[in-house]
Write an enzyme that holds these catalytic residues in place. Structure first.
Site, short mmCIF file in Angstrom:
data_model
loop_
_atom_site.label_atom_id
_atom_site.label_comp_id
_atom_site.label_asym_id
_atom_site.label_seq_id
_atom_site.Cartn_x
_atom_site.Cartn_y
_atom_site.Cartn_z
N THR A 1 0.86 -1.19 0.00
CA THR A 1 0.00 0.00 0.00
C THR A 1 0.89 1.23 0.00
O THR A 1 1.71 1.40 0.90
CB THR A 1 -0.92 0.01 1.23
N LYS B 1 4.12 -8.98 3.63
CA LYS B 1 2.73 -8.56 3.64
C LYS B 1 1.94 -9.48 2.72
O LYS B 1 1.61 -9.13 1.58
CB LYS B 1 2.63 -7.10 3.19
N GLU C 1 3.69 -5.09 16.87
CA GLU C 1 3.31 -4.00 15.98
C GLU C 1 1.95 -3.46 16.41
O GLU C 1 1.45 -3.80 17.49
CB GLU C 1 3.22 -4.50 14.53
#
Length: 270
Positions: free
Chosen positions: A27, A139, A172
């Site tokens: 992204t 990812k 995270e």
């Protein structure tokens, strides 16, 4: 939205992204018609395809498609998904078609500007990340843990979630990486067992190293984070935000945030 270069929003139900969550994505921020950190996003996709042993797309074609998607946008979000394509019923990729490329544009998230001023409130998520060194860092499209984390977050009034792994180590946020400062020492979680090694995280570690500072990647329990003088979160869109509170612990120092924010002002476009 474009699928394999064609403006459309219909994907085959046989695509392995639908059947198995088989694929990867990135992204990116788009500004003034260009993809910020373009090379880093391409490198992420290449590394993810290699780790997942996926058939690779035509990289030069993908680059042109990304640039074309961004060309007319003053500020937007570009998401790029790669899958092995459509295949048969079972887990094997044998018989899969050519890799699928999915590009989509979304409006720029306006709330980040407010959070830069007022800071982010985190709550500890009851959903923990499983340890899996084979998939840690990349990812990939298997985001069910994040979906559940986001579900619990949506039921709260917090801005983001502090996410631990199944061993109780800080990893995270739901959609961001973490840094913290204790005195003059800067830390970020190790991500070799779980989590996403974000592009902005990599960029900021490199910037700190270039300035002669050391950012230690460590395994740490939540208590270590809560004892910090300052906590900052980051991703490719934010790009960095100060944390004002985690659960019932407040933070008011912004020295690391100001330094990292200045680093982001020097981000390369290509």
């Amino acid at each position: 939205m474009w699928i394999n270069g064609i403006a459309q929003a219909t994907l085959s139900a046989r695509d392995r992204a639908v059947q198995f969550g088989d694929g990867c994505f990135t992204t990116a921020a788009v500004r003034n018609g260009r993809v910020l950190m373009f090379d880093a996003h391409l490198q992420r996709l290449r590394q993810s395809c290699e780790r997942l042993q996926m058939p690779v797309p035509d990289w030069s074609l993908l680059e042109k498609e990304m640039q074309h998607a961004a060309r007319s946008e003053s500020q937007a979000v570009l998401k790029v998904i790669l899958t092995p394509g459509a295949g048969g019923r079972g887990y094997s990729r044998r018989g899969s078609s050519a890799p699928t490329r999915i590009l989509s544009l979304s409006p720029w998230p306006q709330h980040y500007a407010t959070l830069q001023q007022q800071g982010v409130r985190l709550i500890t998520s009851p959903v923990r990340l499983a340890r899996n060194p084979l998939l840690a860092g990349i990812k990939h499209l298997n985001r069910l843990e994040q979906v559940l984390i986001r579900h619990y977050l949506d039921e709260s009034d917090a801005d983001e979630a502090l996410v631990l792994d199944t061993q109780g180590c800080v990893i995270e946020c739901c959609a961001a990486n973490l840094f913290w400062r204790s005195g003059t020492c800067i830390y970020t979680p190790r991500l070799d067992q779980a989590g996403v090694d974000g592009i902005m995280r990599r960029f900021l570690i490199a910037q700190l190293t270039a300035s002669g500072q050391t950012c230690q990647e460590i395994e740490a329990p939540a208590e270590r984070l809560l004892d910090a003088d300052e906590v900052v979160i980051c991703n490719a869109l934010m790009p960095v935000l100060p944390v004002r509170q985690i659960d019932n612990v407040a933070f008011s120092d912004h020295r690391l945030y100001q330094q990292l924010f200045s680093c982001c002002q020097r981000m390369e476009v290509t």
